[in-house]
Design a protein around this motif. Sequence first.
Motif, PDB file in Angstrom:
ATOM      1  N   LYS A 206      -6.933  -3.872 -86.260  1.00 44.53           N
ATOM      2  CA  LYS A 206      -5.987  -3.264 -87.203  1.00 44.53           C
ATOM      3  C   LYS A 206      -6.566  -2.002 -87.851  1.00 44.53           C
ATOM      4  O   LYS A 206      -5.988  -1.467 -88.809  1.00 44.53           O
ATOM      5  CB  LYS A 206      -5.630  -4.282 -88.294  1.00 44.53           C
ATOM      6  N   ASN A 207      -7.727  -1.547 -87.326  1.00 46.10           N
ATOM      7  CA  ASN A 207      -8.399  -0.351 -87.866  1.00 46.10           C
ATOM      8  C   ASN A 207      -8.749  -0.510 -89.344  1.00 46.10           C
ATOM      9  O   ASN A 207      -8.685   0.449 -90.127  1.00 46.10           O
ATOM     10  CB  ASN A 207      -7.528   0.895 -87.674  1.00 46.10           C
ATOM     11  N   LYS A 208      -9.106  -1.741 -89.727  1.00 42.45           N
ATOM     12  CA  LYS A 208      -9.493  -2.017 -91.107  1.00 42.45           C
ATOM     13  C   LYS A 208     -10.966  -2.406 -91.215  1.00 42.45           C
ATOM     14  O   LYS A 208     -11.373  -3.093 -92.146  1.00 42.45           O
ATOM     15  CB  LYS A 208      -8.620  -3.134 -91.683  1.00 42.45           C
ATOM     16  N   SER A 209     -11.766  -1.956 -90.248  1.00 45.35           N
ATOM     17  CA  SER A 209     -13.190  -2.302 -90.234  1.00 45.35           C
ATOM     18  C   SER A 209     -14.003  -1.102 -89.773  1.00 45.35           C
ATOM     19  O   SER A 209     -13.531  -0.284 -88.967  1.00 45.35           O
ATOM     20  CB  SER A 209     -13.443  -3.491 -89.303  1.00 45.35           C
ATOM     21  N   ASP A 210     -15.218  -0.990 -90.290  1.00 42.72           N
ATOM     22  CA  ASP A 210     -16.113   0.070 -89.820  1.00 42.72           C
ATOM     23  C   ASP A 210     -16.998  -0.415 -88.678  1.00 42.72           C
ATOM     24  O   ASP A 210     -17.884   0.306 -88.217  1.00 42.72           O
ATOM     25  CB  ASP A 210     -16.990   0.593 -90.971  1.00 42.72           C
ATOM     26  N   ILE A 211     -16.770  -1.643 -88.194  1.00 42.38           N
ATOM     27  CA  ILE A 211     -17.476  -2.142 -87.012  1.00 42.38           C
ATOM     28  C   ILE A 211     -16.878  -1.447 -85.791  1.00 42.38           C
ATOM     29  O   ILE A 211     -15.661  -1.293 -85.690  1.00 42.38           O
ATOM     30  CB  ILE A 211     -17.340  -3.672 -86.891  1.00 42.38           C
ATOM     31  N   ARG A 212     -17.734  -1.048 -84.884  1.00 40.49           N
ATOM     32  CA  ARG A 212     -17.292  -0.291 -83.711  1.00 40.49           C
ATOM     33  C   ARG A 212     -16.160  -0.999 -82.977  1.00 40.49           C
ATOM     34  O   ARG A 212     -16.202  -2.206 -82.770  1.00 40.49           O
ATOM     35  CB  ARG A 212     -18.497  -0.067 -82.776  1.00 40.49           C
ATOM     36  N   ALA A 224     -22.631  -8.731 -79.844  1.00 36.60           N
ATOM     37  CA  ALA A 224     -23.595  -7.681 -79.518  1.00 36.60           C
ATOM     38  C   ALA A 224     -23.403  -6.445 -80.388  1.00 36.60           C
ATOM     39  O   ALA A 224     -24.376  -5.850 -80.872  1.00 36.60           O
ATOM     40  CB  ALA A 224     -23.488  -7.316 -78.033  1.00 36.60           C
ATOM     41  N   VAL A 225     -22.155  -6.064 -80.619  1.00 37.89           N
ATOM     42  CA  VAL A 225     -21.860  -4.891 -81.462  1.00 37.89           C
ATOM     43  C   VAL A 225     -22.272  -5.164 -82.912  1.00 37.89           C
ATOM     44  O   VAL A 225     -22.861  -4.300 -83.585  1.00 37.89           O
ATOM     45  CB  VAL A 225     -20.369  -4.520 -81.369  1.00 37.89           C
ATOM     46  N   ALA A 226     -21.973  -6.367 -83.403  1.00 36.04           N
ATOM     47  CA  ALA A 226     -22.357  -6.723 -84.777  1.00 36.04           C
ATOM     48  C   ALA A 226     -23.877  -6.735 -84.927  1.00 36.04           C
ATOM     49  O   ALA A 226     -24.405  -6.325 -85.966  1.00 36.04           O
ATOM     50  CB  ALA A 226     -21.773  -8.086 -85.142  1.00 36.04           C
ATOM     51  N   TYR A 229     -25.211  -3.235 -85.383  1.00 35.83           N
ATOM     52  CA  TYR A 229     -24.981  -2.844 -86.777  1.00 35.83           C
ATOM     53  C   TYR A 229     -26.032  -3.490 -87.673  1.00 35.83           C
ATOM     54  O   TYR A 229     -26.661  -2.841 -88.524  1.00 35.83           O
ATOM     55  CB  TYR A 229     -23.571  -3.295 -87.154  1.00 35.83           C
ATOM     56  N   PHE A 230     -26.256  -4.779 -87.497  1.00 32.82           N
ATOM     57  CA  PHE A 230     -27.183  -5.555 -88.314  1.00 32.82           C
ATOM     58  C   PHE A 230     -28.597  -4.979 -88.265  1.00 32.82           C
ATOM     59  O   PHE A 230     -29.271  -4.867 -89.302  1.00 32.82           O
ATOM     60  CB  PHE A 230     -27.189  -7.002 -87.824  1.00 32.82           C
ATOM     61  N   PHE A 231     -29.062  -4.610 -87.083  1.00 31.21           N
ATOM     62  CA  PHE A 231     -30.427  -4.105 -86.958  1.00 31.21           C
ATOM     63  C   PHE A 231     -30.547  -2.608 -87.236  1.00 31.21           C
ATOM     64  O   PHE A 231     -31.623  -2.146 -87.638  1.00 31.21           O
ATOM     65  CB  PHE A 231     -30.976  -4.416 -85.560  1.00 31.21           C
ATOM     66  N   SER A 232     -29.463  -1.864 -87.034  1.00 34.82           N
ATOM     67  CA  SER A 232     -29.516  -0.417 -87.258  1.00 34.82           C
ATOM     68  C   SER A 232     -29.260  -0.033 -88.710  1.00 34.82           C
ATOM     69  O   SER A 232     -29.905   0.861 -89.248  1.00 34.82           O
ATOM     70  CB  SER A 232     -28.492   0.291 -86.359  1.00 34.82           C
ATOM     71  N   TYR A 245     -23.250 -10.567 -92.447  1.00 36.96           N
ATOM     72  CA  TYR A 245     -24.684 -10.321 -92.600  1.00 36.96           C
ATOM     73  C   TYR A 245     -25.444 -11.637 -92.768  1.00 36.96           C
ATOM     74  O   TYR A 245     -26.485 -11.862 -92.131  1.00 36.96           O
ATOM     75  CB  TYR A 245     -24.920  -9.411 -93.801  1.00 36.96           C
ATOM     76  N   LYS A 246     -24.918 -12.524 -93.599  1.00 36.34           N
ATOM     77  CA  LYS A 246     -25.569 -13.806 -93.844  1.00 36.34           C
ATOM     78  C   LYS A 246     -25.658 -14.642 -92.571  1.00 36.34           C
ATOM     79  O   LYS A 246     -26.693 -15.250 -92.274  1.00 36.34           O
ATOM     80  CB  LYS A 246     -24.809 -14.574 -94.931  1.00 36.34           C
ATOM     81  N   MET A 247     -24.567 -14.663 -91.795  1.00 38.04           N
ATOM     82  CA  MET A 247     -24.550 -15.421 -90.545  1.00 38.04           C
ATOM     83  C   MET A 247     -25.572 -14.863 -89.551  1.00 38.04           C
ATOM     84  O   MET A 247     -26.298 -15.620 -88.890  1.00 38.04           O
ATOM     85  CB  MET A 247     -23.154 -15.381 -89.920  1.00 38.04           C
ATOM     86  N   LEU A 248     -25.641 -13.551 -89.431  1.00 33.58           N
ATOM     87  CA  LEU A 248     -26.585 -12.940 -88.501  1.00 33.58           C
ATOM     88  C   LEU A 248     -28.026 -13.136 -88.965  1.00 33.58           C
ATOM     89  O   LEU A 248     -28.938 -13.273 -88.140  1.00 33.58           O
ATOM     90  CB  LEU A 248     -26.258 -11.461 -88.315  1.00 33.58           C
TER      91      LEU A 248
END
Length: 260
Positions: A206-212, A224-226, A229-232, A245-248
Amino acid sequence: MLYILPLLILAAAALYFFVFRSPDARTDTHPDTWHPILIKHVAFYANLNSRAQRRFRSRMLLFLEETYVEAVGFELEELDTVLVAASAVIPVFKFKEWHYENLSGVVLYPDNFNEDMDFDENHPDRMIGGLVGNGRYENQMILSRSSLHLGFDNTSDKNNTGIHEFVHLIDKVDGETDGVPERLMEKSFVLPWINLMHQEMEAIDKNKSDIRKYGGTNQAEFFAVAAEYFFSRPKLMKRKHPELYKMLMMCFDPRQKKSA
């Protein structure tokens, strides 16, 4: 007998040191050139203290002893090898020990390629930056050199092709590349993780996230994409996606499981 006993003790100590010691206790025999390369190109490494940096380099050395890295169409440089090894170490650095048993080698192409593994500039469909092989490419990873380098040189975005593909390998360890890393996650968290993934994927669509956007493709790609983000950009993810973030954190840092 007075001379034999000390020799036996010395031999036993040597056996323990070389056979039973932890991979993190390995002699630091990597090239001296690795440290300045890592400081310049790998932010994750640069943010570690000196002791953790030594451990990181030891993990890289172990990975390169177990996995070949080769180039197709160009001459492999030290930076290429260092970035491949760093990509492998980053996702599993918090684990006491990790071996990529489902990987024998990493093959670098000079640029992006297509599904036929063609990287010729005359083919406009060269959109693939990396993949984990199947079939005749089983236990191999193919990476675009340009995408690998860009993932570490561009520190302002949340993308890293190398980390992305190694996270796929971690996901695949339980037999399925499905975005549910059962070897890393307690069973009680599997359903909450799946629900969270689908919430985040819906927000992407819905284009409501800054995740790729590629993360909305399926569960495996979301994971993999998350992770990229988590490591970068960990601080940014913690602020914008605290639950994710907490889950990762629980996936990639075993200490979090004990405190959960």
